[in-house]
Every structure is written in C-alpha cells, then in structure tokens.
Design an enzyme around this catalytic site. Structure first.
Site, short mmCIF file in Angstrom:
data_model
loop_
_atom_site.label_atom_id
_atom_site.label_comp_id
_atom_site.label_asym_id
_atom_site.label_seq_id
_atom_site.Cartn_x
_atom_site.Cartn_y
_atom_site.Cartn_z
N GLU A 162 -0.37 3.40 8.66
CA GLU A 162 -1.30 2.42 8.10
C GLU A 162 -1.01 1.06 8.73
O GLU A 162 0.13 0.69 8.96
CB GLU A 162 -1.11 2.36 6.59
CG GLU A 162 -2.03 1.40 5.87
CD GLU A 162 -1.79 1.38 4.36
OE1 GLU A 162 -2.72 1.06 3.62
OE2 GLU A 162 -0.65 1.69 3.93
N LYS A 197 -10.05 3.84 3.29
CA LYS A 197 -9.14 4.12 2.17
C LYS A 197 -9.87 4.04 0.84
O LYS A 197 -10.52 3.04 0.52
CB LYS A 197 -7.98 3.12 2.22
CG LYS A 197 -6.86 3.36 1.23
CD LYS A 197 -5.76 2.33 1.47
CE LYS A 197 -4.57 2.54 0.56
NZ LYS A 197 -3.51 1.53 0.82
N CYS A 253 -1.97 6.30 2.56
CA CYS A 253 -0.97 5.69 1.69
C CYS A 253 -1.19 5.96 0.20
O CYS A 253 -0.94 7.07 -0.27
CB CYS A 253 -0.89 4.20 1.98
SG CYS A 253 0.65 3.41 1.41
#
Length: 284
Positions: free
Chosen positions: A47, A119, A160
């Site tokens: 990321e 995301k 993440c």
C-alpha cells in the site's frame, strides 16, 4: 471447480516508501527487478507504493491522476521491460472527480493496466496507544470488490484494513479467486498484535493463498509501519516471511491446486447457510 493454472512463483516487495514520487520510484524499482531476477512471475508491492505522507495538507497537492503519476507510469514500463505481472499494491492518486483514492493497480506484462480496485474500508480509528487515523477525511472509499482474470487464475484485490472484513474475502473466493493480495501499511501496534493472525485467518476461511507485502520501518512523515511481509498458503501455513521491517523481497511457489484441495477438505464456502439475525423475529 475452477480451471487450474500451473504452479508459478510470486514475489512480494517490502518498502519504506518516502514522501516524494521520485524517491519512491527509485526505491521500488531495484527491488522489483530483484524479485523478477529470482523468478517471480507475479510481483506485488505494498500500500502507498508511490508516496507516503500522512499530513493531508502536504499530500493532496502532490497527488496526480493515474495517467500522470510518475511512479505508476514508471512501474508500468518496468513491468513491460521485465515481462511480469505487477500488482502495484496501492497508489495514492487523484480521481476524475478531484477526490483522492487509495487504489491498487494490476499491470500486465505488456505494461497495460488490467484492473483497478479502490480500497473499500477506511481506517478511521483511535488506538489505545493514542495514535489516531481518519482515512475517510482524505480518501473516497471504493464501492466494488474486484477480481481480475490472469494466466494464474482469478486474482482477488484487497488493501490493508480490508483484512478485518471477512465477507470481502469470502465474496472474492466464491467468485473463483484462489489468490488474494493484501498490500498494507499496517501500524506497528496493530501489526504486532494482529497482522499475521488476521492474514492466516483469511487464508484458512477461504482456502486461498494470501500475498501480503507491507510497508516497514519509520518513514519521513513520522509514521511507523510493521513490515513482516507474508505469503500464506490456503491451509494457513506461512510460505515466506520477512523477518523485520527493512525493505526487501520474498518469493514462494504458488500451486493453485492446493487451494482446490483445501476447499475440498474443508468446504466452508459451500457449507455456509443464510440465517435470520438475532432480534429480527417478533419477541426476539
């Protein structure tokens, strides 16, 4: 049952991304080349591969569109040069509407972007250590799960904090993804406590390989990230792991047949049932 690809080598690049695009590209490129030299056909970076800057007022003026981002364009050219599949774990970019996105990009061996994933889950937390994060104040969350077709089979894309939401991983596995990427910039307190446990759980629950490259160490913007990048097999076994938080490369062989064997042995994807939630019936 999905058609099986041949075994292949995957490589993860662990970074300590600086606060400028030029320095970020200079750090990432030699490590990606190293992974390719070690035989990796699919390479995944963490990321925030293109820039890490936690101060909103310093970050936003630096963001570019995907087409204008020098790290994205440099890594697309590198993928074509090396003839590898490259999942740029995420880049922080400006969307067409002017908002910011935390976006993973899958690049083919011709240098073309094959898929993108924004995301879904924003890291808005107040940790017991006093550390706070408000990703929703900077980034617009995505709205769709993404799995991309590759010669290696369906590749599920996550980023993440997504790893704390098992429904996303189940949806990707039910779509046919046998390998799921989890690039991250995990905080050090949560990394020490939860990083490996959560990743192994997502692998076991879905019978999937998990590719989790991480940011590691103390960055120019003052943040600390956990590192300890991991490749995990569908039975929950650790196939490769970085020992600490220094930049580097790990690789492991990925055999898609192992995912099918795990899902046959423990058919949790097939055995799940819908149910009525507590309190939804009269008198409940």
């Amino acid at each position: 049952m999905t058609a099986l690809a041949a075994p292949y080598r995957a490589g993860l690049v662990q970074l300590r991304t600086p606060a400028s695009h030029a320095a970020a590209l200079a750090q990432a490129e030699p490590l990606i080349r190293q992974a390719a030299a070690e035989g990796a056909q699919l390479i995944v970076t963490p990321e925030g591969t293109n820039i890490l800057q936690r101060k909103r007022e310093a970050l936003l003026p630096q963001l570019r569109s995907v087409e204008d981002d020098p790290v994205v364009q440099g890594l697309c050219g590198l993928a074509a040069d090396l003839k590898v599949w490259l999942a740029i774990g995420s880049v922080l970019v400006r969307r067409d509407d002017g908002q910011a996105a935390n976006r993973q990009l899958l690049v083919g061996p011709d240098g073309a972007i094959v898929a993108g994933y924004d995301k879904l889950h924003m890291f808005d937390v107040d940790l017991p250590t006093g550390e706070t994060a408000r990703e929703s104040e900077v980034y617009t969350p995505g709205t769709e799960a993404v799995a991309a077709a590759t010669p290696f089979g369906q590749l599920g894309l996550t980023i993440c904090y997504d790893m704390r939401f098992p429904a996303l991983y189940r949806a990707l596995a039910l779509h046919g993804a046998q390998v799921i990427t989890v690039p991250a910039a995990f905080t050090r307190p949560t990394g020490e406590a939860h990083w490996e446990i959560l990743l192994r759980a997502r692998a076991i629950e879905t019978g999937s390989f998990i590719l989790a490259p991480a940011q590691g160490g103390f960055h120019e913007d003052g943040r600390g990230t956990w590192g300890h990048s991991l490749i995990i097999g569908p039975w929950g076994e650790v196939l490769a792991q970085m020992d600490g938080d220094e930049p580097g490369v790990i690789t492991a062989m990925i055999d898609p047949a192992q995912a099918d064997r795990a899902r046959t042995a423990i058919p949790a994807l097939k055995n799940a049932r819908s149910f009525t939630g507590p309190g939804s019936r009269p008198g409940g």
